[in-house]
Design an enzyme around this catalytic site. Structure first.
Site, PDB file in Angstrom:
ATOM      1  N   TYR A   1      68.702  16.596-136.977  1.00 10.91           N
ATOM      2  CA  TYR A   1      69.643  17.358-137.789  1.00 10.91           C
ATOM      3  C   TYR A   1      69.543  17.014-139.278  1.00 10.91           C
ATOM      4  O   TYR A   1      70.242  17.610-140.104  1.00 10.91           O
ATOM      5  CB  TYR A   1      71.068  17.319-137.250  1.00 10.91           C
ATOM      6  CG  TYR A   1      71.668  16.000-136.823  1.00 10.91           C
ATOM      7  CD1 TYR A   1      71.508  14.848-137.570  1.00 10.91           C
ATOM      8  CD2 TYR A   1      72.462  15.940-135.677  1.00 10.91           C
ATOM      9  CE1 TYR A   1      72.106  13.661-137.184  1.00 10.91           C
ATOM     10  CE2 TYR A   1      73.061  14.755-135.275  1.00 10.91           C
ATOM     11  CZ  TYR A   1      72.877  13.608-136.038  1.00 10.91           C
ATOM     12  OH  TYR A   1      73.471  12.436-135.657  1.00 10.91           O
TER      13      TYR A   1
ATOM     14  N   LYS B   1      71.382  11.087-142.347  1.00 15.02           N
ATOM     15  CA  LYS B   1      69.994  11.092-141.851  1.00 15.02           C
ATOM     16  C   LYS B   1      69.085  11.934-142.758  1.00 15.02           C
ATOM     17  O   LYS B   1      67.904  11.647-142.898  1.00 15.02           O
ATOM     18  CB  LYS B   1      69.943  11.603-140.417  1.00 15.02           C
ATOM     19  CG  LYS B   1      70.578  10.672-139.386  1.00 15.02           C
ATOM     20  CD  LYS B   1      69.792   9.387-139.187  1.00 15.02           C
ATOM     21  CE  LYS B   1      70.278   8.640-137.943  1.00 15.02           C
ATOM     22  NZ  LYS B   1      69.601   7.351-137.733  1.00 15.02           N
TER      23      LYS B   1
HETATM   24  C1  HXC Z   1      87.112  10.474-135.762  1.00 12.45           C
HETATM   25  C2  HXC Z   1      86.687   8.235-136.114  1.00 12.45           C
HETATM   26  C3  HXC Z   1      86.119   8.109-134.812  1.00 12.45           C
HETATM   27  C4  HXC Z   1      86.072   9.292-134.005  1.00 12.45           C
HETATM   28  C5  HXC Z   1      86.038   6.182-135.792  1.00 12.45           C
HETATM   29  N1  HXC Z   1      86.608   7.019-136.670  1.00 12.45           N
HETATM   30  N2  HXC Z   1      85.736   6.815-134.650  1.00 12.45           N
HETATM   31  N3  HXC Z   1      87.153   9.404-136.578  1.00 12.45           N
HETATM   32  N4  HXC Z   1      86.582  10.444-134.521  1.00 12.45           N
HETATM   33  N5  HXC Z   1      85.570   9.252-132.787  1.00 12.45           N
HETATM   34  C6  HXC Z   1      87.095   6.688-137.996  1.00 12.45           C
HETATM   35  C7  HXC Z   1      88.214   5.684-137.951  1.00 12.45           C
HETATM   36  O1  HXC Z   1      89.451   6.291-137.621  1.00 12.45           O
HETATM   37  C8  HXC Z   1      88.181   5.128-139.367  1.00 12.45           C
HETATM   38  O2  HXC Z   1      88.779   6.012-140.278  1.00 12.45           O
HETATM   39  C9  HXC Z   1      86.694   5.132-139.694  1.00 12.45           C
HETATM   40  O3  HXC Z   1      86.087   6.065-138.772  1.00 12.45           O
HETATM   41  C10 HXC Z   1      86.062   3.777-139.509  1.00 12.45           C
HETATM   42  O4  HXC Z   1      86.353   3.323-138.200  1.00 12.45           O
HETATM   43  P1  HXC Z   1      86.263   1.771-137.794  1.00 12.45           P
HETATM   44  O5  HXC Z   1      86.453   1.695-136.324  1.00 12.45           O
HETATM   45  O6  HXC Z   1      87.139   0.958-138.682  1.00 12.45           O
HETATM   46  O7  HXC Z   1      84.760   1.445-138.227  1.00 12.45           O
HETATM   47  P2  HXC Z   1      83.787   0.304-137.764  1.00 12.45           P
HETATM   48  O8  HXC Z   1      84.493  -0.779-137.012  1.00 12.45           O
HETATM   49  O9  HXC Z   1      83.021  -0.070-138.961  1.00 12.45           O
HETATM   50  O10 HXC Z   1      82.855   1.023-136.672  1.00 12.45           O
HETATM   51  C11 HXC Z   1      81.921   1.981-137.027  1.00 12.45           C
HETATM   52  C12 HXC Z   1      81.927   3.143-136.035  1.00 12.45           C
HETATM   53  C13 HXC Z   1      81.727   2.672-134.580  1.00 12.45           C
HETATM   54  C14 HXC Z   1      80.837   4.112-136.451  1.00 12.45           C
HETATM   55  C15 HXC Z   1      83.268   3.859-136.117  1.00 12.45           C
HETATM   56  O11 HXC Z   1      81.683   3.788-133.699  1.00 12.45           O
HETATM   57  C16 HXC Z   1      80.467   1.892-134.405  1.00 12.45           C
HETATM   58  O12 HXC Z   1      80.451   0.714-134.662  1.00 12.45           O
HETATM   59  N6  HXC Z   1      79.370   2.535-133.985  1.00 12.45           N
HETATM   60  C17 HXC Z   1      78.060   1.830-133.871  1.00 12.45           C
HETATM   61  C18 HXC Z   1      77.218   2.453-132.843  1.00 12.45           C
HETATM   62  C19 HXC Z   1      76.989   3.935-133.052  1.00 12.45           C
HETATM   63  O13 HXC Z   1      77.724   4.628-133.772  1.00 12.45           O
HETATM   64  N7  HXC Z   1      75.951   4.436-132.393  1.00 12.45           N
HETATM   65  C20 HXC Z   1      75.638   5.851-132.447  1.00 12.45           C
HETATM   66  C21 HXC Z   1      74.233   6.005-132.841  1.00 12.45           C
HETATM   67  S1  HXC Z   1      73.641   7.473-132.015  1.00 12.45           S
HETATM   68  P3  HXC Z   1      90.338   5.824-140.787  1.00 12.45           P
HETATM   69  O14 HXC Z   1      90.545   6.947-141.744  1.00 12.45           O
HETATM   70  O15 HXC Z   1      91.175   5.935-139.542  1.00 12.45           O
HETATM   71  O16 HXC Z   1      90.415   4.460-141.428  1.00 12.45           O
HETATM   72  C22 HXC Z   1      73.145   8.583-133.186  1.00 12.45           C
HETATM   73  C23 HXC Z   1      72.562   9.885-132.772  1.00 12.45           C
HETATM   74  C24 HXC Z   1      72.937  10.328-131.370  1.00 12.45           C
HETATM   75  O17 HXC Z   1      73.248   8.350-134.318  1.00 12.45           O
HETATM   76  C25 HXC Z   1      72.696  11.794-131.172  1.00 12.45           C
HETATM   77  C26 HXC Z   1      73.030  12.152-129.740  1.00 12.45           C
HETATM   78  C27 HXC Z   1      73.083  13.627-129.471  1.00 12.45           C
HETATM   79  P1  NAP Z   2      73.222   2.726-130.152  1.00 13.68           P
HETATM   80  O1  NAP Z   2      72.812   2.129-128.831  1.00 13.68           O
HETATM   81  O2  NAP Z   2      74.646   3.027-130.360  1.00 13.68           O
HETATM   82  O3  NAP Z   2      72.668   1.744-131.283  1.00 13.68           O
HETATM   83  C1  NAP Z   2      73.189   1.639-132.556  1.00 13.68           C
HETATM   84  C2  NAP Z   2      72.972   0.210-132.982  1.00 13.68           C
HETATM   85  O4  NAP Z   2      73.323   0.067-134.356  1.00 13.68           O
HETATM   86  C3  NAP Z   2      73.805  -0.782-132.186  1.00 13.68           C
HETATM   87  O5  NAP Z   2      72.952  -1.750-131.625  1.00 13.68           O
HETATM   88  C4  NAP Z   2      74.729  -1.405-133.219  1.00 13.68           C
HETATM   89  O6  NAP Z   2      74.876  -2.809-132.956  1.00 13.68           O
HETATM   90  C5  NAP Z   2      73.957  -1.190-134.517  1.00 13.68           C
HETATM   91  N1  NAP Z   2      74.857  -1.095-135.669  1.00 13.68           N
HETATM   92  C6  NAP Z   2      75.828  -0.172-135.881  1.00 13.68           C
HETATM   93  N2  NAP Z   2      76.460  -0.422-137.033  1.00 13.68           N
HETATM   94  C7  NAP Z   2      75.857  -1.528-137.565  1.00 13.68           C
HETATM   95  C8  NAP Z   2      76.076  -2.270-138.756  1.00 13.68           C
HETATM   96  N3  NAP Z   2      77.044  -1.941-139.633  1.00 13.68           N
HETATM   97  N4  NAP Z   2      75.269  -3.349-139.005  1.00 13.68           N
HETATM   98  C9  NAP Z   2      74.304  -3.699-138.117  1.00 13.68           C
HETATM   99  N5  NAP Z   2      74.061  -3.028-136.967  1.00 13.68           N
HETATM  100  C10 NAP Z   2      74.845  -1.959-136.705  1.00 13.68           C
HETATM  101  O7  NAP Z   2      72.439   4.080-130.423  1.00 13.68           O
HETATM  102  P2  NAP Z   2      70.945   4.571-130.063  1.00 13.68           P
HETATM  103  O8  NAP Z   2      71.081   5.811-129.275  1.00 13.68           O
HETATM  104  O9  NAP Z   2      70.133   3.450-129.523  1.00 13.68           O
HETATM  105  O10 NAP Z   2      70.437   4.974-131.505  1.00 13.68           O
HETATM  106  C11 NAP Z   2      69.463   4.233-132.197  1.00 13.68           C
HETATM  107  C12 NAP Z   2      68.931   5.070-133.345  1.00 13.68           C
HETATM  108  O11 NAP Z   2      68.384   6.285-132.849  1.00 13.68           O
HETATM  109  C13 NAP Z   2      70.000   5.468-134.356  1.00 13.68           C
HETATM  110  O12 NAP Z   2      69.439   5.443-135.651  1.00 13.68           O
HETATM  111  C14 NAP Z   2      70.341   6.872-133.959  1.00 13.68           C
HETATM  112  O13 NAP Z   2      70.859   7.626-135.020  1.00 13.68           O
HETATM  113  C15 NAP Z   2      68.975   7.395-133.512  1.00 13.68           C
HETATM  114  N6  NAP Z   2      69.041   8.536-132.587  1.00 13.68           N
HETATM  115  C16 NAP Z   2      69.306   8.358-131.281  1.00 13.68           C
HETATM  116  C17 NAP Z   2      69.274   9.445-130.427  1.00 13.68           C
HETATM  117  C18 NAP Z   2      69.486   9.313-128.951  1.00 13.68           C
HETATM  118  O14 NAP Z   2      69.358  10.301-128.221  1.00 13.68           O
HETATM  119  N7  NAP Z   2      69.782   8.150-128.437  1.00 13.68           N
HETATM  120  C19 NAP Z   2      69.019  10.719-130.933  1.00 13.68           C
HETATM  121  C20 NAP Z   2      68.779  10.865-132.290  1.00 13.68           C
HETATM  122  C21 NAP Z   2      68.769   9.761-133.119  1.00 13.68           C
HETATM  123  P3  NAP Z   2      76.252  -3.604-133.247  1.00 13.68           P
HETATM  124  O15 NAP Z   2      77.361  -2.762-132.701  1.00 13.68           O
HETATM  125  O16 NAP Z   2      76.037  -4.908-132.513  1.00 13.68           O
HETATM  126  O17 NAP Z   2      76.332  -3.799-134.723  1.00 13.68           O
END
Ligand code: HXC
Ligand code: NAP
Length: 293
Positions: free
Chosen positions: A164, A179
């Site tokens: 995307y 991204k």
């Molecule tokens: C709306 C949300 C939300 C949700 C969090 N927020 N989750 N808002 N819907 N589901 C908001 C919170 O309310 C807060 O805003 C702000 O985001 C920050 O939230 P925190 O929990 O304080 O942040 P933090 O502890 O830093 O955690 C970051 C995070 C969390 C992104 C929210 O989910 C995380 O740690 N994720 C790491 C792993 C991850 O995201 N993996 C995905 C990668 S997959 P307010 O205003 O309330 O303060 C990918 C592609 C996949 O990228 C594609 C698949 C199709």
């Molecule tokens: P995931 O399992 O949720 O991995 C995300 C990782 O990022 C976690 O290990 C998390 O570890 C780390 N992370 C998040 N916030 C961080 C921070 N502030 N500092 C350091 N580490 C942090 O997701 P995934 O599916 O494996 O995705 C991996 C990559 O692939 C991402 O870039 C994602 O956008 C991309 N991607 C995935 C898919 C898919 O289908 N899976 C599709 C498109 C793109 P901690 O929580 O321990 O910090």
């Protein structure tokens, strides 16, 4: 449709197109390497002889990554690090250098994402995703390049992206914009740092479901159809397929590839329909009621 079988399955886990020991004597940093795709990428580098450095915030993720990578026979060290904080990144690089010397490969895999209609998103939600995904990727890249420039050594950076970046991502406005920035940054940094011997590429996964996916993302996937039949390949990606692409891009066989973003998604992002299906709003796709200001 039933006569078609889609794109064939890849070889089994453990196979490799690269020679055994390709990364012997090389250390590789994988951010977010304790879960999902990062863990799989780290495992493929480990199988090819690399020493692995895992960076992320949560101890349970780092431990899971350590166990998975050690099972490949690789040496592994973990460092707690929030990639939003440049000082924490520098400290984590110090840990890596002390253990293995300066890593020659950096995989910027860590990212943040959750599905949310744009009109519902708080400023802090937007900032958090952009800060981790875009700013964190830049801060790690900068630390890596500065250390290599000071040492006079070459290196390879791989930034994990998403399709995307090109198409936009309804329901993921924050992550899609971040991204897109990551993809653009690949092109800039590859030119700036090429003379210093630093290769910079992007690697974009299509749909690669795995058990570590956050509850938000899993919930989003669970609301829709069977994943395989929604892909032109008639299947989703296998984690090892992304790992193989990453090891190739960082290998000596890909030295002249730089500034490129490789998409590994069975052509899903190119998909178009002969006739447009009816539009379904993001709110409806997520089962949300009307917008409440
Ligand atoms: C709306 C949300 C939300 C949700 C969090 N927020 N989750 N808002 N819907 N589901 C908001 C919170 O309310 C807060 O805003 C702000 O985001 C920050 O939230 P925190 O929990 O304080 O942040 P933090 O502890 O830093 O955690 C970051 C995070 C969390 C992104 C929210 O989910 C995380 O740690 N994720 C790491 C792993 C991850 O995201 N993996 C995905 C990668 S997959 P307010 O205003 O309330 O303060 C990918 C592609 C996949 O990228 C594609 C698949 C199709
Ligand atoms: P995931 O399992 O949720 O991995 C995300 C990782 O990022 C976690 O290990 C998390 O570890 C780390 N992370 C998040 N916030 C961080 C921070 N502030 N500092 C350091 N580490 C942090 O997701 P995934 O599916 O494996 O995705 C991996 C990559 O692939 C991402 O870039 C994602 O956008 C991309 N991607 C995935 C898919 C898919 O289908 N899976 C599709 C498109 C793109 P901690 O929580 O321990 O910090």
């Amino acid at each position: 449709m039933s006569e078609f079988k889609g794109l064939p399955e890849p070889p089994a886990l453990g196979a490799s197109a690269l020679p055994a020991g390709t990364f012997a004597g090389t250390a590789v940093i994988v951010t977010g390497g304790g879960t999902g795709l990062g863990k799989a990428i780290a495992g493929e580098f480990g199988r090819l002889g690399a020493a692995i450095v895992l960076l992320s915030r949560k101890p349970e993720h780092l431990e899971a990554g350590r166990t998975a990578v050690a099972a490949t026979g690789a040496r592994v060290v973990t460092a707690s690090c929030d990639i939003r904080d440049a000082a924490q990144i520098a400290a984590a690089f110090d840990v890596a250098e002390k253990e293995f010397g300066l890593p020659a490969v950096l995989v910027n895999n860590a990212a943040a994402n959750f599905p949310v209609p744009a009109e519902d998103m708080s400023p802090n939600a937007w900032r958090t995703v952009v800060d981790i995904t875009l700013n964190g990727t830049f801060f790690c890249s900068r630390e890596f390049a500065r250390r290599h420039m000071a040492a006079g050594t070459p290196g390879s950076i791989i930034n994990i992206g998403a399709t995307y970046a090109w198409t936009g991502g309804p329901g993921f406005a924050h992550s899609a914009a971040a991204k897109a920035g990551v993809k653009n940054m690949v092109e800039t940094l590859a030119v700036e740092w090429g003379p210093a011997g630093i290769q910079v590429n992007g690697l974009v996964p299509g749909l690669f479901p795995h058990d570590d996916m956050t509850a938000d993302i899993q919930g989003n996937l669970a609301r829709t159809n069977d994943k395989d039949i929604c892909q032109p390949a008639l299947r989703v990606g296998r984690l090892r397929e992304l790992g193989w692409a990453a090891t190739f891009l960082a290998s000596p066989y890909a030295r002249f590839i730089s500034g490129h973003t490789l998409v590994v998604d069975g052509a899903n992002w190119q998909r178009r329909n002969l006739t447009n299906p009816p539009v379904v709003t993001v709110r409806d796709q997520m089962g949300r009621g009307p917008f409440v200001p």
